[in-house]
Design an enzyme around this catalytic site. Structure first.
Site, PDB file in Angstrom:
ATOM      1  NE  ARG A 131      26.408  49.524  12.010  1.00 20.30           N
ATOM      2  CZ  ARG A 131      27.675  49.707  11.681  1.00 20.30           C
ATOM      3  NH1 ARG A 131      28.411  50.585  12.319  1.00 20.30           N
ATOM      4  NH2 ARG A 131      28.217  49.021  10.710  1.00 20.30           N
TER       5      ARG A 131
ATOM      6  CG  HIS B 238      14.027  44.635  12.014  1.00 19.14           C
ATOM      7  ND1 HIS B 238      14.113  45.889  12.555  1.00 19.14           N
ATOM      8  CD2 HIS B 238      13.570  43.832  13.001  1.00 19.14           C
ATOM      9  CE1 HIS B 238      13.720  45.847  13.830  1.00 19.14           C
ATOM     10  NE2 HIS B 238      13.390  44.607  14.126  1.00 19.14           N
TER      11      HIS B 238
ATOM     12  CE1 TYR C 160      16.190  46.967  16.107  1.00 19.63           C
ATOM     13  CE2 TYR C 160      18.512  46.887  15.505  1.00 19.63           C
ATOM     14  CZ  TYR C 160      17.316  46.245  15.760  1.00 19.63           C
ATOM     15  OH  TYR C 160      17.251  44.889  15.669  1.00 19.63           O
TER      16      TYR C 160
ATOM     17  CG  HIS D 274      11.334  48.321  16.884  1.00 18.49           C
ATOM     18  ND1 HIS D 274      12.479  48.262  17.619  1.00 18.49           N
ATOM     19  CD2 HIS D 274      11.148  47.062  16.396  1.00 18.49           C
ATOM     20  CE1 HIS D 274      12.961  47.023  17.586  1.00 18.49           C
ATOM     21  NE2 HIS D 274      12.182  46.286  16.846  1.00 18.49           N
TER      22      HIS D 274
ATOM     23  CD  GLU E 211       9.655  43.644  16.432  1.00 18.29           C
ATOM     24  OE1 GLU E 211      10.240  44.266  15.521  1.00 18.29           O
ATOM     25  OE2 GLU E 211      10.224  42.840  17.185  1.00 18.29           O
TER      26      GLU E 211
ATOM     27  CG  ASP F 289       9.831  39.953  19.268  1.00 14.81           C
ATOM     28  OD1 ASP F 289       9.957  39.143  20.212  1.00 14.81           O
ATOM     29  OD2 ASP F 289      10.807  40.367  18.612  1.00 14.81           O
TER      30      ASP F 289
ATOM     31  CG  HIS G 128       9.689  42.485  21.567  1.00 17.73           C
ATOM     32  ND1 HIS G 128       9.755  43.227  20.409  1.00 17.73           N
ATOM     33  CD2 HIS G 128      10.973  42.139  21.847  1.00 17.73           C
ATOM     34  CE1 HIS G 128      11.020  43.312  20.012  1.00 17.73           C
ATOM     35  NE2 HIS G 128      11.770  42.653  20.865  1.00 17.73           N
TER      36      HIS G 128
ATOM     37  CG  HIS H 158      10.289  39.511  14.855  1.00 18.18           C
ATOM     38  ND1 HIS H 158      10.720  40.784  15.121  1.00 18.18           N
ATOM     39  CD2 HIS H 158      10.277  39.399  13.502  1.00 18.18           C
ATOM     40  CE1 HIS H 158      10.954  41.431  13.978  1.00 18.18           C
ATOM     41  NE2 HIS H 158      10.685  40.602  12.983  1.00 18.18           N
TER      42      HIS H 158
ATOM     43  CG  ASP I 213      14.021  43.564  23.166  1.00 17.94           C
ATOM     44  OD1 ASP I 213      13.839  42.344  22.983  1.00 17.94           O
ATOM     45  OD2 ASP I 213      14.200  44.371  22.238  1.00 17.94           O
TER      46      ASP I 213
ATOM     47  CG  HIS J 239      15.693  38.774  21.224  1.00 14.32           C
ATOM     48  ND1 HIS J 239      15.676  39.053  19.880  1.00 14.32           N
ATOM     49  CD2 HIS J 239      14.854  39.692  21.789  1.00 14.32           C
ATOM     50  CE1 HIS J 239      14.876  40.081  19.643  1.00 14.32           C
ATOM     51  NE2 HIS J 239      14.376  40.495  20.796  1.00 14.32           N
TER      52      HIS J 239
ATOM     53  CD  GLU K 167      13.899  39.942  15.567  1.00 13.83           C
ATOM     54  OE1 GLU K 167      13.870  40.875  14.759  1.00 13.83           O
ATOM     55  OE2 GLU K 167      13.321  39.981  16.673  1.00 13.83           O
TER      56      GLU K 167
HETATM   57 ZN    ZN Z   1      13.770  42.523  20.622  1.00 12.57          ZN
HETATM   58 ZN    ZN Z   2      11.708  41.443  16.956  1.00 13.71          ZN
END
Ligand code: ZN
Ligand code: ZN
Length: 554
Positions: free
Chosen positions: A193, A226, A229, A266, A301, A337, A340, A374, A387, A389, A419
């Site tokens: 981040r 990973h 983001y 991503h 992904e 994933d 996803h 994933h 999204d 999880h 995840e």
């Molecule tokens: Zn996700």
């Molecule tokens: Zn994922």
């Protein structure tokens, strides 16, 4: 919930972890017992019992769990054996996963290796029994220590693990993965981040490599970092695109320094531009990054198709790869994933649906590009493009989907990364506070989508004294159990009593959450169709007006 700050956890969770470590430790007598029982008993059962018990209680737990292997044990029975600190707050999942784990687990192939893993873990830190809890809580906790929650299953073709914390250095991720019994793992290579990050430290790198050797992780195959983001390689704004590319390339170079060959990220979002131009920008950035590196494979992904994100339909990922020069194709990968792709709309539950998903993957992308998975269940229904999880077996995918996955021969050798949510309310707070908090907690955990909004969550300190944000702690034993659960599905007959019992139990545990999101989804569909009808009505009116005006004009 992943990443550096997740393990830069609250003092409370620090304290708890250290208390646990203390509880688990490791007087010579005790560790001997541990190892003995691993040789004799089903090892998972044993390690479940180990989780937070005194030797006496643990022995009781073994008897109970041992008996539970065949007959379905109710969560409560197991729970009483295991919970010590958490008596005030036990989330549902904890209950059923406890019992799930006693159901069936693959045999550990080599108990000698198991012993070695444990000795290793014990070597890391053995808090002396004379240390008081208060003293222990002052110690810095950098990685999981002491006896692992579960020992790793050796000799499998499926490499299951979780996205573990790399707080205070990438090297800690290795130990954190050992702690939960993972045979593969994911991590963030730097804060996901922030744009500015310190360079990879040499001593961290050396320790990482050493730990991988010590614990027999093949960094080239089973470690899947990973990406941040923040990075959107399809970005239209040139300044932001440069920033994204620089951060991306920096991550790839970190991989190469660490002997890591797979890097998940991503695909990004179209934003205000068009899908065609975004795809082309993404392919160009990837090509440039591939030219600037030599061993690492960027792995795209699959996404749920929310908003303008790229990678919902498999064809969109295929389109990106087709624009990358062939000479680089051996260094381009795709990660499926499960949450996803299901939320986008693919059926992964029925064996036929799963088969046609694999066929479409081969047609639109090519199975040779499949490099990782994933593994997440989905709180939101198929096609919802959300999204969210869920823990394995509790969401709309359910255990059948994961049975398909765990028995798919083409997934052998690939890293499979959980995840799934492991945050739970902090039991250190009173029940009353927890009750008022849990409503907010629901909002935090369930209303926001799993990936991007994680960042929003992260910007708030994890623990506020007694403020608005409910203090949560991470319960890594959930991952430890999910890993064993998934491994246990290998070769299991999905029509067996055993499978059905597991399936029902997990499904029941997630029922309330699923119903909530089903309702939300239906409301959303309703609103959308009303909006469409309104627009349609307007359109017809406009047409009629135009027609009238046209007439007048003539
Ligand atoms: Zn996700
Ligand atoms: Zn994922």
């Amino acid at each position: 919930m992943f990443g550096s700050d997740s393990a830069a956890a609250s003092n409370v969770s620090k304290k708890r972890a250290i208390d646990e470590a203390q509880d688990f430790s490791s007087s010579p007598r005790r560790s001997k017992r541990t190892r003995q029982s691993i040789n004799v008993d089903d090892n998972d059962t044993d390690s479940t019992a180990l989780e937070s018990e005194t030797p006496k209680k643990r022995a009781r737990g073994i008897v109970t769990n041992g008996n539970a292997t065949k007959s379905q044990k109710k969560g409560t029975e197991v729970k009483t054996e295991v919970e010590e600190e958490d008596t005030s707050e036990i989330i549902e999942s904890k209950k059923y996963f406890k019992s799930v784990q006693t159901q069936r687990s693959p045999p550990v192939k080599d108990s000698r290796e198991v012993k070695e893993e444990q000795i290793e873990a014990e070597k890391k830190e053995t808090p002396s029994k004379s240390v008081t809890k208060k003293q222990a809580s002052k110690k810095e906790k950098t990685a999981e220590m002491a006896v692992p929650l579960n020992v790793r299953t050796k000799g499998l073709q499926m490499f299951v693990g979780a996205h573990v914390s790399a707080a205070k250095g990438v090297q800690n991720s290795v130990v954190n993965s050992v702690h939960i019994g993972g045979n593969a793992f994911a991590l963030f290579l730097k804060s996901q981040r922030k744009w500015d990050n310190p360079a990879l430290q040499d001593d961290h790198r050396e320790q990482f490599l050493k730990f991988c050797t010590d614990h027999q992780y093949d960094a080239a195959k089973h470690i899947l970092p990973h990406g941040s983001y923040l990075v959107n390689l399809a970005q239209e704004d040139t300044v932001k695109a440069k920033q994204a590319y620089d951060s991306f390339l920096d991550d790839l170079k970190r991989c190469e320094k660490l002997g890591i060959k797979l890097y998940n990220f991503h695909p990004g979002a179209v934003g205000q531009s068009t899908l065609e131009s975004a795809t082309s920008r993404l392919a160009q950035a990837l090509t440039k990054a591939l030219s600037a590196t030599s061993t690492v494979t960027p792995v795209l992904e699959t996404m749920c198709g929310h908003g303008t994100t790229i990678g919902g339909p498999l064809s969109e990922i295929g389109a990106v790869i087709s624009q990358i020069p062939k000479e680089f194709h051996s260094r381009v990968g795709v990660c499926v994933d499960t949450c996803h792709s299901f939320a986008y709309g693919y059926d992964l539950i029925s064996p036929e649906g799963f088969k046609s998903f694999m066929q479409e993957f081969d047609d639109k992308i090519g199975l040779q590009f499949l490099r990782a998975l994933h593994l997440n269940d989905s709180k939101a229904p198929r096609g919802s493009k959300r999204d969210l999880h869920a823990n394995i077996g509790t969401g709309f995918l359910g255990l059948r989907a994961f049975h398909n996955v765990m028995n798919e021969e083409r997934f052998q050798g690939l890293p499979m990364i959980l995840e799934t949510p492991i945050d739970k309310p902090d039991p250190a707070y009173s029940q009353a506070q927890a009750n008022s908090r849990s409503k907010e907690g629901d909002n935090n955990n369930s209303e926001q989508d799993s990936d991007a909004p994680k960042m929003k969550k992260k910007n708030q300190p994890k623990k506020k004294p007694l403020g608005k944000a409910p203090p949560t702690i991470e319960d890594k034993s959930i991952w430890a159990r999910e890993i064993k659960l998934l491994e246990s599905l290998i070769g299991m007959d999905p029509e067996s009593v055993e499978f059905r019992a597991l399936e029902t139990q997990l499904s029941e545990a997630g029922r309330a959450e699923r119903e909530k999101h089903q309702e939300q989804y239906e409301r959303k569909l309703e609103t959308e169709s009303k909006k469409k009808q309104k627009e349609l009505g307007k359109g017809q009116k406009n047409l009629a007006d135009m027609f009238q005006k046209g007439k007048k004009g003539k």
